[in-house]
Design an enzyme around this catalytic site. Structure first.
Site, PDB file in Angstrom:
ATOM      1  N   HIS A  97      20.374  -3.386   7.279  1.00 23.03           N
ATOM      2  CA  HIS A  97      19.046  -3.316   7.107  1.00 23.03           C
ATOM      3  C   HIS A  97      18.155  -4.260   8.418  1.00 23.03           C
ATOM      4  O   HIS A  97      17.710  -5.193   8.238  1.00 23.03           O
ATOM      5  CB  HIS A  97      18.280  -3.983   5.872  1.00 23.03           C
ATOM      6  CG  HIS A  97      16.926  -3.718   5.479  1.00 23.03           C
ATOM      7  ND1 HIS A  97      16.366  -3.438   4.453  1.00 23.03           N
ATOM      8  CD2 HIS A  97      15.870  -3.414   6.360  1.00 23.03           C
ATOM      9  CE1 HIS A  97      15.219  -3.239   4.478  1.00 23.03           C
ATOM     10  NE2 HIS A  97      14.850  -3.206   5.567  1.00 23.03           N
ATOM     11  N   ARG A 155      13.833   3.644   3.596  1.00 19.45           N
ATOM     12  CA  ARG A 155      14.201   2.755   2.307  1.00 19.45           C
ATOM     13  C   ARG A 155      15.403   3.510   1.748  1.00 19.45           C
ATOM     14  O   ARG A 155      15.352   4.621   1.559  1.00 19.45           O
ATOM     15  CB  ARG A 155      12.910   2.436   1.504  1.00 19.45           C
ATOM     16  CG  ARG A 155      12.295   1.677   1.878  1.00 19.45           C
ATOM     17  CD  ARG A 155      12.498   0.168   1.774  1.00 19.45           C
ATOM     18  NE  ARG A 155      11.643  -0.889   2.196  1.00 19.45           N
ATOM     19  CZ  ARG A 155      11.434  -1.352   3.466  1.00 19.45           C
ATOM     20  NH1 ARG A 155      12.059  -0.906   4.390  1.00 19.45           N
ATOM     21  NH2 ARG A 155      10.459  -2.358   3.831  1.00 19.45           N
TER      22      ARG A 155
END
Ligand code: NDP
Ligand code: OXD
Length: 272
Positions: free
Chosen positions: A235, A187
């Protein structure tokens, strides 16, 4: 029941709360508002398809840094034939922050390729396949023997902002790659992005492969876009296959109907 990915928190605030919430991904930081409502079980995606996609990505990223592909892409653009020294994988130490479902699977693949692999987690593990350093006291020693650092930590109250200048400066300075490398597929919030940029500029880090960012999409003005020693992806390290996720949710629904406990539930006291 609610199946959610970055859902509006008001969905959970209705007078009849949901029986269960199914995250559409492996991470659950997007559901953090449910941490105050531990009576609602939150199930995350744990499935071999997603795990293998992450194994592919992390292996690719480590090999990109190890085989100096950034250098060869730049040389190709200049039509330059510019070979550089190539250390054996067995001389390169890969350290993985977060030795959960994804971290352990990536570690196994990298070990198969010959890299020296170690991990760092919250709790000690009896798993003997790789050394797993545990807790804040062990972080310094783990970093000091890492040439390529891979982040696969979830974003929690304890991990947000954990990786910054002191972590990058703590990596091995004797790397056979010249300077340590960094991969982030966990993350973005776990990394202090301004300190990452500085470390990539001043040579504390030799290069990085980044899939996740503090703010997504990565803002156009971020210096990371134009850094020659950075490879960015948007991502996509390990997308969840909708068919697989739906089948896992249906199994969860069946368990609820049969009065069985749900599998792969989040423990909000840990935050993941
Ligand atoms: P797991 O919950 O299985 O593993 C999490 C790991 O992080 C565990 O080893 C845990 O330690 C460790 N950890 C958590 N908090 C701390 C802490 N404070 N200090 C040290 N270690 C800590 O998660 P997964 O492996 O399934 O997934 C990891 C993350 O990857 C997800 O949360 C998500 O953010 C990210 N992800 C990214 C994707 C992408 O496309 N880029 C796709 C899928 C996931 P312990 O073993 O002691 O519990
Ligand atoms: C996930 C992700 O958490 O794709 O599954 O980031």
């Amino acid at each position: 029941m609610v199946c959610a990915w970055k859902a509006d928190p008001s969905v959970f605030g209705q007078s009849t709360p949901p029986v269960a919430v199914f995250s559409l991904g492996a991470g659950v930081d997007h559901l953090h508002t449910l941490a105050d409502r531990p009576e609602i079980p939150v199930v995350r995606v744990v499935d071999p398809d997603l795990t293998m996609r992450m194994v592919e990505y992390v292996t690719f990223a480590v090999l990109h840094l190890h085989r100096k592909i950034g250098h060869y892409m730049a040389s190709q653009a200049l039509h330059a034939w510019a070979p550089v020294a190539q250390p054996a994988a067995s001389h390169v130490r890969v350290g993985i922050l977060g030795m959960g479902v994804l971290g352990k699977a990536c570690a196994a693949m990298l070990q198969t390729l010959g890299f020296q692999v170690a991990g760092w987690a919250r709790t000690p593990s009896a798993d003997g396949a790789f050394p797993i350093h545990a807790g804040a006291d062990a972080l310094g020693g783990f970093l000091a023997s890492t040439d390529i650092l891979v982040n696969l930590l979830p974003a929690t109250a304890l991990t947000r902002g954990l990786i910054g200048q002191s972590v990058f400066a703590g990596l091995a300075r004797t790397s056979p790659l010249g300077a340590p490398g960094f991969v982030n597929a966990g993350r973005g919030e776990v990394v202090r992005e301004d300190e990452l940029v500085q470390a990539l500029r001043d040579g504390t880090l030799g290069g990085a492969v980044l899939d996740v960012f503090a703010s997504e999409p990565l803002p156009a003005e971020s210096p990371l876009w134009a850094m020659p020693n950075v490879l960015l992806t948007p991502h996509v390290a390990a997308d969840s296959d909708p068919a697989v996720v739906v089948s896992q949710i249906m199994q969860g629904v069946q368990r609820i109907e049969q009065g069985l406990s749900l599998l792969s539930c989040v423990d909000w006291s840990r935050g993941y």
